[in-house]
Design a protein around this motif. Sequence first.
Motif, PDB file in Angstrom:
ATOM      1  N   TYR A   8     111.082 -13.649  38.085  1.00 19.96           N
ATOM      2  CA  TYR A   8     109.629 -13.583  38.249  1.00 19.96           C
ATOM      3  C   TYR A   8     108.965 -14.900  38.617  1.00 19.96           C
ATOM      4  CZ  TYR A   8     110.295  -9.047  36.089  1.00 19.96           C
ATOM      5  OH  TYR A   8     110.711  -7.772  35.816  1.00 19.96           O
ATOM      6  N   PHE A   9     109.613 -16.029  38.359  1.00 19.88           N
ATOM      7  CA  PHE A   9     108.922 -17.305  38.567  1.00 19.88           C
ATOM      8  C   PHE A   9     109.658 -18.228  39.523  1.00 19.88           C
ATOM      9  CE2 PHE A   9     107.449 -15.661  34.496  1.00 19.88           C
ATOM     10  CZ  PHE A   9     106.078 -15.622  34.753  1.00 19.88           C
ATOM     11  N   VAL A  68     104.381 -12.997  32.006  1.00 20.33           N
ATOM     12  CA  VAL A  68     103.926 -12.319  33.225  1.00 20.33           C
ATOM     13  C   VAL A  68     102.499 -11.793  33.033  1.00 20.33           C
ATOM     14  CG1 VAL A  68     104.264 -10.245  34.641  1.00 20.33           C
ATOM     15  CG2 VAL A  68     106.205 -11.716  34.101  1.00 20.33           C
ATOM     16  N   SER A 127      99.995 -14.824  32.966  1.00 17.88           N
ATOM     17  CA  SER A 127     100.115 -15.841  34.006  1.00 17.88           C
ATOM     18  C   SER A 127      98.990 -15.720  35.032  1.00 17.88           C
ATOM     19  CB  SER A 127     101.476 -15.710  34.699  1.00 17.88           C
ATOM     20  OG  SER A 127     101.558 -16.623  35.776  1.00 17.88           O
ATOM     21  N   VAL A 180     103.048 -12.898  40.717  1.00 15.98           N
ATOM     22  CA  VAL A 180     104.473 -12.768  41.008  1.00 15.98           C
ATOM     23  C   VAL A 180     104.627 -12.056  42.349  1.00 15.98           C
ATOM     24  CG1 VAL A 180     106.652 -11.766  40.244  1.00 15.98           C
ATOM     25  CG2 VAL A 180     105.031 -12.669  38.566  1.00 15.98           C
ATOM     26  N   GLN A 190      99.568  -6.871  37.853  1.00 10.03           N
ATOM     27  CA  GLN A 190     100.499  -7.751  37.145  1.00 10.03           C
ATOM     28  C   GLN A 190     100.297  -7.665  35.638  1.00 10.03           C
ATOM     29  OE1 GLN A 190     101.589 -11.411  38.968  1.00 10.03           O
ATOM     30  NE2 GLN A 190     101.507 -12.552  37.050  1.00 10.03           N
TER      31      GLN A 190
END
Length: 329
Positions: free
Chosen positions: A156-157, A223, A226, A230, A250
């Motif tokens: 995801y990052f 997630v 954030s 993503v 998200q």
Amino acid sequence: MTVTILSSGLPPLTAVRLLDSWQPDPYALALVALLGGLYAWGVARLARRGEHWPVVRTAAFALLGLGAIVVATMSGLAVYDRVLFWPAAVQNTVLDLIAPLGLALGDPLTLALRALPPDGRAARRLRAALSARVLRLLTFPLVSTVLVLGSELAVYFTPYFESALLHDGLHELMYLQLLLTGSLFMLPMLTRQDLLPSWCGHPVRALLVFLDGLVDAVPGLVVMVSGTLVAGGWYAARQPSWGPSAHQDQMIGGGLMLTIAELVGLPFLIAVFAEWVRAERVRTAALDATLDRASTGEPAGAPTGAAPDRPWWETDQGSVGDRFRRGLY
């Protein structure tokens, strides 16, 4: 049941459409057929020899394990995973947590060791693989936990996830990575304790599973809160008019990841406790049988010519006598 072809003009996603929209995934189908075929062969081989294999384990492997793989890769989640983030997030979490739990509960390695000829080449290779240092390193509790967490965060990052959405082959490798890293933690904890260090008994495993439940919640939480989207470029270019905004999408995805992680943590912990109880029952039954034999005659391990008027535990050289002498009973 309808089969929906993936396109940029997908109809609005509803609960009914999520359930009845399917698309084939040849790689996932091949994996499910291979794993299911090998498992069925092992069960059939034991049955031909008159040996029993628990139906509950077969059901867990087929329905929870292989079934989760099918749902994640071919259901409505897979149909909509390239236009909305949250179906992709659920997909990945199912492959990382639910499918490994089902496969581990099926105990396929023990089944293979029982079904294969003990002196055959395949059995020897499997035993060698299970005792290999590499596998023991990967299944070491701290290492396997870091692998699971690192795998999800990397998806995801980093650009990994967006690249996987662009390239089908990389997407399939990502599926396999999530499934394998999850299995490296689940399998030793539930059925193959010989892969763990000797100090990792049932109480320690229960504690590790509890801590892992907390760790599994981290990706979903990160997630959800954030501020960085993503695969933001990918989903922004394909955002459907009927869907939520990118940030809402998200947040929904992160919330579902967190929810699934916590829901899986409880049955995982229950399964570890159930295995603990079963092992204690086996141990107690063996101890009772030893005590019964000792109370009816000279205990096994007693030196020949022991004085008959001395209590048996003073002369018994086994573990039961030792525990009696130390006052543990």
